[in-house]
Design an enzyme around this catalytic site. Structure first.
Site, PDB file in Angstrom:
ATOM      1  N   CYS A  11      -3.714  12.550  12.773  1.00  0.00           N
ATOM      2  CA  CYS A  11      -4.485  11.345  12.566  1.00  0.00           C
ATOM      3  C   CYS A  11      -4.469  10.574  13.872  1.00  0.00           C
ATOM      4  O   CYS A  11      -3.949  11.058  14.866  1.00  0.00           O
ATOM      5  CB  CYS A  11      -3.969  10.538  11.394  1.00  0.00           C
ATOM      6  SG  CYS A  11      -2.415   9.739  11.723  1.00  0.00           S
ATOM      7  N   LYS A  54       0.838  -1.213   0.000  1.00  0.00           N
ATOM      8  CA  LYS A  54       0.000   0.000   0.000  1.00  0.00           C
ATOM      9  C   LYS A  54       0.870   1.259   0.000  1.00  0.00           C
ATOM     10  O   LYS A  54       0.668   2.162  -0.806  1.00  0.00           O
ATOM     11  CB  LYS A  54      -0.901   0.005   1.237  1.00  0.00           C
ATOM     12  CG  LYS A  54      -1.607   1.335   1.456  1.00  0.00           C
ATOM     13  CD  LYS A  54      -2.363   1.369   2.761  1.00  0.00           C
ATOM     14  CE  LYS A  54      -1.512   1.664   3.955  1.00  0.00           C
ATOM     15  NZ  LYS A  54      -1.524   3.033   4.450  1.00  0.00           N
ATOM     16  N   ASN A  55       1.828   1.324   0.923  1.00  0.00           N
ATOM     17  CA  ASN A  55       2.584   2.567   1.080  1.00  0.00           C
ATOM     18  C   ASN A  55       3.454   2.872  -0.132  1.00  0.00           C
ATOM     19  O   ASN A  55       3.733   4.043  -0.407  1.00  0.00           O
ATOM     20  CB  ASN A  55       3.434   2.528   2.358  1.00  0.00           C
ATOM     21  CG  ASN A  55       2.576   2.698   3.599  1.00  0.00           C
ATOM     22  OD1 ASN A  55       1.384   3.018   3.502  1.00  0.00           O
ATOM     23  ND2 ASN A  55       3.164   2.476   4.762  1.00  0.00           N
ATOM     24  N   ARG A  86      -8.500   0.110   4.614  1.00  0.00           N
ATOM     25  CA  ARG A  86      -7.582   1.050   3.975  1.00  0.00           C
ATOM     26  C   ARG A  86      -6.265   0.380   3.638  1.00  0.00           C
ATOM     27  O   ARG A  86      -5.573   0.805   2.730  1.00  0.00           O
ATOM     28  CB  ARG A  86      -7.277   2.220   4.920  1.00  0.00           C
ATOM     29  CG  ARG A  86      -8.466   3.081   5.215  1.00  0.00           C
ATOM     30  CD  ARG A  86      -8.089   4.191   6.120  1.00  0.00           C
ATOM     31  NE  ARG A  86      -7.329   5.170   5.346  1.00  0.00           N
ATOM     32  CZ  ARG A  86      -7.304   6.459   5.608  1.00  0.00           C
ATOM     33  NH1 ARG A  86      -7.982   6.924   6.630  1.00  0.00           N
ATOM     34  NH2 ARG A  86      -6.616   7.273   4.873  1.00  0.00           N
ATOM     35  N   ARG A 104       1.857  14.029  13.187  1.00  0.00           N
ATOM     36  CA  ARG A 104       2.389  13.834  11.836  1.00  0.00           C
ATOM     37  C   ARG A 104       2.608  15.159  11.070  1.00  0.00           C
ATOM     38  O   ARG A 104       1.912  15.479  10.116  1.00  0.00           O
ATOM     39  CB  ARG A 104       1.479  12.883  11.052  1.00  0.00           C
ATOM     40  CG  ARG A 104       1.234  11.615  11.825  1.00  0.00           C
ATOM     41  CD  ARG A 104       0.523  10.570  11.045  1.00  0.00           C
ATOM     42  NE  ARG A 104       1.406   9.875  10.114  1.00  0.00           N
ATOM     43  CZ  ARG A 104       1.030   8.803   9.412  1.00  0.00           C
ATOM     44  NH1 ARG A 104      -0.187   8.343   9.539  1.00  0.00           N
ATOM     45  NH2 ARG A 104       1.869   8.216   8.606  1.00  0.00           N
ATOM     46  N   ASP A 120       4.596   0.055  12.157  1.00  0.00           N
ATOM     47  CA  ASP A 120       3.331  -0.459  11.623  1.00  0.00           C
ATOM     48  C   ASP A 120       3.052  -1.898  12.071  1.00  0.00           C
ATOM     49  O   ASP A 120       1.940  -2.392  11.878  1.00  0.00           O
ATOM     50  CB  ASP A 120       3.330  -0.389  10.087  1.00  0.00           C
ATOM     51  CG  ASP A 120       3.167   1.046   9.596  1.00  0.00           C
ATOM     52  OD1 ASP A 120       2.861   1.930  10.411  1.00  0.00           O
ATOM     53  OD2 ASP A 120       3.344   1.277   8.381  1.00  0.00           O
TER      54      ASP A 120
HETATM   55  C1  UD1 Z   1       5.093   6.477   6.578  1.00  0.00           C
HETATM   56  C2  UD1 Z   1       4.100   5.366   6.353  1.00  0.00           C
HETATM   57  C3  UD1 Z   1       3.511   4.890   7.676  1.00  0.00           C
HETATM   58  C4  UD1 Z   1       4.632   4.519   8.642  1.00  0.00           C
HETATM   59  C5  UD1 Z   1       5.630   5.667   8.773  1.00  0.00           C
HETATM   60  C6  UD1 Z   1       6.840   5.307   9.628  1.00  0.00           C
HETATM   61  C7  UD1 Z   1       3.178   5.935   4.170  1.00  0.00           C
HETATM   62  C8  UD1 Z   1       2.005   6.375   3.369  1.00  0.00           C
HETATM   63  N1  UD1 Z   1       3.030   5.866   5.494  1.00  0.00           N
HETATM   64  O1  UD1 Z   1       4.382   7.591   7.137  1.00  0.00           O
HETATM   65  O2  UD1 Z   1       2.693   3.747   7.428  1.00  0.00           O
HETATM   66  O3  UD1 Z   1       4.084   4.243   9.922  1.00  0.00           O
HETATM   67  O4  UD1 Z   1       6.125   6.042   7.465  1.00  0.00           O
HETATM   68  O5  UD1 Z   1       7.470   4.188   9.126  1.00  0.00           O
HETATM   69  O6  UD1 Z   1       4.213   5.611   3.617  1.00  0.00           O
HETATM   70  N2  UD1 Z   1       8.212  13.747  11.360  1.00  0.00           N
HETATM   71  C9  UD1 Z   1       8.601  14.998  11.774  1.00  0.00           C
HETATM   72  N3  UD1 Z   1       8.570  16.022  10.863  1.00  0.00           N
HETATM   73  C10 UD1 Z   1       8.189  15.835   9.581  1.00  0.00           C
HETATM   74  C11 UD1 Z   1       7.789  14.551   9.158  1.00  0.00           C
HETATM   75  C12 UD1 Z   1       7.822  13.518  10.072  1.00  0.00           C
HETATM   76  O7  UD1 Z   1       8.947  15.197  12.937  1.00  0.00           O
HETATM   77  O8  UD1 Z   1       8.177  16.801   8.829  1.00  0.00           O
HETATM   78  C13 UD1 Z   1       8.222  12.629  12.334  1.00  0.00           C
HETATM   79  C14 UD1 Z   1       6.822  12.061  12.583  1.00  0.00           C
HETATM   80  O9  UD1 Z   1       6.138  12.801  13.541  1.00  0.00           O
HETATM   81  C15 UD1 Z   1       7.142  10.665  13.055  1.00  0.00           C
HETATM   82  C16 UD1 Z   1       8.402  10.307  12.266  1.00  0.00           C
HETATM   83  O10 UD1 Z   1       8.940  11.529  11.799  1.00  0.00           O
HETATM   84  O11 UD1 Z   1       7.466  10.698  14.416  1.00  0.00           O
HETATM   85  C17 UD1 Z   1       8.156   9.372  11.108  1.00  0.00           C
HETATM   86  O12 UD1 Z   1       7.243   9.979  10.208  1.00  0.00           O
HETATM   87  P1  UD1 Z   1       7.337   9.732   8.640  1.00  0.00           P
HETATM   88  O13 UD1 Z   1       8.507   8.854   8.340  1.00  0.00           O
HETATM   89  O14 UD1 Z   1       7.249  11.038   7.954  1.00  0.00           O
HETATM   90  O15 UD1 Z   1       6.011   8.892   8.378  1.00  0.00           O
HETATM   91  P2  UD1 Z   1       5.041   9.034   7.153  1.00  0.00           P
HETATM   92  O16 UD1 Z   1       5.831   9.250   5.911  1.00  0.00           O
HETATM   93  O17 UD1 Z   1       3.962   9.988   7.491  1.00  0.00           O
END
Ligand code: UD1
Length: 441
Positions: free
Chosen positions: A138, A44-45, A421, A143, A329
């Site tokens: 969420c 999915k991701n 989802r 996030r 996850d």
């Molecule tokens: C993706 C995955 C999700 C998975 C996550 C972590 C998708 C669609 N989703 O989510 O299933 O659980 O990776 O493996 O691919 N953060 C910041 N600042 C930012 C962005 C992120 O501090 O600008 C932090 C977040 O709060 C979190 C961590 O970084 O603590 C990881 O987030 P991120 O790797 O960005 O996850 P997603 O890409 O949203």
């Protein structure tokens, strides 16, 4: 660029209806052993971000091994709203970017799908302008998108956030992003992917430091390269991208879903069964397979298939970490298993601040879990007992299904809008190998 007009002329097929029937739930009769082989769908991701890459080309992008999920349907709707022609086959999806004529996906679509924020990078690279509503928080945490925005600015975009909308524009003649050096404060998966797509069409070289190492990042690099992009280093902390003027179409297969594979392996472990799960890329599951062995499961790896056999399950400690660490996850599904282990396990959630909400539901099923901050102490019990429970997010819902498979009596799981989802027909796959799960409502 026009206003936020929604144009669905080219949207020929929707994958799965986004709306769910009223309060459907799963009824699980626990205690059944599983046996046989179960097939893992496409990730999915990965599929979600690869779909967004269709915005980078006027040609047709064909993705294969795309899972039939409501999130994929949602992403298809968003792309269609931007003018992309989206056509769904049985396990493939074709996207024709020649009609791209909008830079602003509508709020009501973006709001229901966090991954829609992926559009900002390719829109900015292709059109020089993008207006994307903030995805918002969420169930699992706040996030933020700070890293995405910081990186886009480093590539020359002017970005403002007002009234919940991120507006980005590339100033100057040609409205083309300029390669730059970006150091991510944390290795965000989404930020790495957004910036890779943006940099693919930028002028000059971009270096992303402290990039995420996740397999989905490597999959995106594979697709971009197949489209003519110049990307090196994906899967390492430093990714280098030399922008090209134009990307072309491609025909590309999505990697297998490592999280679904892990969930199915855990279904075998929690029911003390033997099950063959595939296809998987075992390197994508390293930390998970190691933990499964630590708890006492036997694993037999044959190419892209893993056969797992479980009997006695021992307690272990685990902490979630970015790849190649243990994936957040699979934290909730693994907790269901440890709730039935011999001894006391400790799970620490390091990635998302609000991702232990399944603890309360597992307690309803008789699990003995104590919480301290982001750490859960899980004292294994001999048997979980079936109860009505609700998944608070996608992976928590999967954790409830697993607990229900092992519990005495009937477990009813609500919150299927989350489950659907991210899992393609989870109950169908489990029923085919011996589970008794009925969807009602
Ligand atoms: C993706 C995955 C999700 C998975 C996550 C972590 C998708 C669609 N989703 O989510 O299933 O659980 O990776 O493996 O691919 N953060 C910041 N600042 C930012 C962005 C992120 O501090 O600008 C932090 C977040 O709060 C979190 C961590 O970084 O603590 C990881 O987030 P991120 O790797 O960005 O996850 P997603 O890409 O949203």
């Amino acid at each position: 660029m026009g206003p936020h007009r929604r144009d669905t002329r080219t949207m020929t097929v929707t994958v799965v209806p986004s709306q769910q029937v009223l309060n459907p739930q799963l009824e699980i009769a626990g205690g059944r052993r599983l046996s046989g082989e179960v097939r893992v769908s496409g990730a999915k991701n990965s599929a979600l971000v690869l779909m967004a890459a269709s915005l980078l080309t006027e040609d047709t992008l064909r993705l294969r091994n795309v899972p039939p999920l409501t999130d994929i349907a949602g992403m298809g709707e968003i792309l269609a709203s931007l003018g992309v022609g989206v056509r769904r086959g049985s396990d493939s999806i074709e996207m024709d970017g020649s009609g791209l004529n909008q830079s602003a996906p509508p709020y009501e679509l973006v709001n229901s799908l966090r991954a829609s924020f992926f559009c900002i990078g390719p829109l900015l690279a292709k059109l020089g302008i993008a207006r994307v509503p903030l995805p918002g928080g969420c169930q699992i945490g706040t996030r933020p998108v700070v890293e995405h925005v910081k990186g886009l600015k480093a590539l020359g975009a002017q970005v403002t956030i007002e009234h919940g909308v991120v507006s980005a524009v590339v100033p100057g003649r040609g409205h083309r992003l300029k390669g730059g050096r970006i150091h991510l404060d944390c290795p965000s998966v989404g930020a790495t992917e957004t910036l890779m797509m943006a940099a693919a069409l930028a002028d000059g070289e971009t270096v992303i430091e402290n990039a995420a190492l996740e397999p989905e990042v490597v999959d995106l690099a594979g697709l971009l390269i197949a489209m003519g992009a110049r990307v090196r280093g994906a899967g390492t902390p430093t990714i280098r991208i030399v922008g090209v003027e134009r990307l072309h179409g491609a025909d590309y297969a999505v990697i297998p879903d490592r999280i679904e594979a892990g969930t199915l392996l855990l279904a075998a472990a929690i029911t003390r069964s033997t099950l063959t799960v595939g296809p998987v890329i075992t390197d994508h599951l390293g930390a998970v397979l190691t933990k499964l062995e630590e708890v006492g499961c036997r694993l037999d790896i044959d190419g892209t298939c893993v056969t797992i056999s479980a009997d006695q399950i021992r307690a272990v400690d685990l902490r979630t970490q970015p790849f190649p660490g243990f994936p957040t996850d699979l934290q909730a599904p693994f907790m269901s298993l440890l709730a039935t282990a011999q001894g006391t396990s400790v799970i620490t959630e390091h990635i998302f601040e609000n991702r232990l909400q399944h603890v309360g539901e597992l307690q309803r099923m008789g699990a003995a879990i104590r919480m301290q901050g982001n750490t859960a102490f899980i004292e294994g019990v001999h048997r979980l007992s079936g109860a009505p429970v609700k998944g608070s997010d996608l992976r928590a819902s999967a954790a409830m299904v697993l607990a229900g498979l092992a519990a005495d009596g009937i477990t009813t799981v609500q919150g299927l809008e989350y489950l659907d989802r991210g899992y393609a027909d989870l109950e169908g796959k489990l029923n085919a190998v011996g589970a008794t799960i009925r969807r009602v409502g």
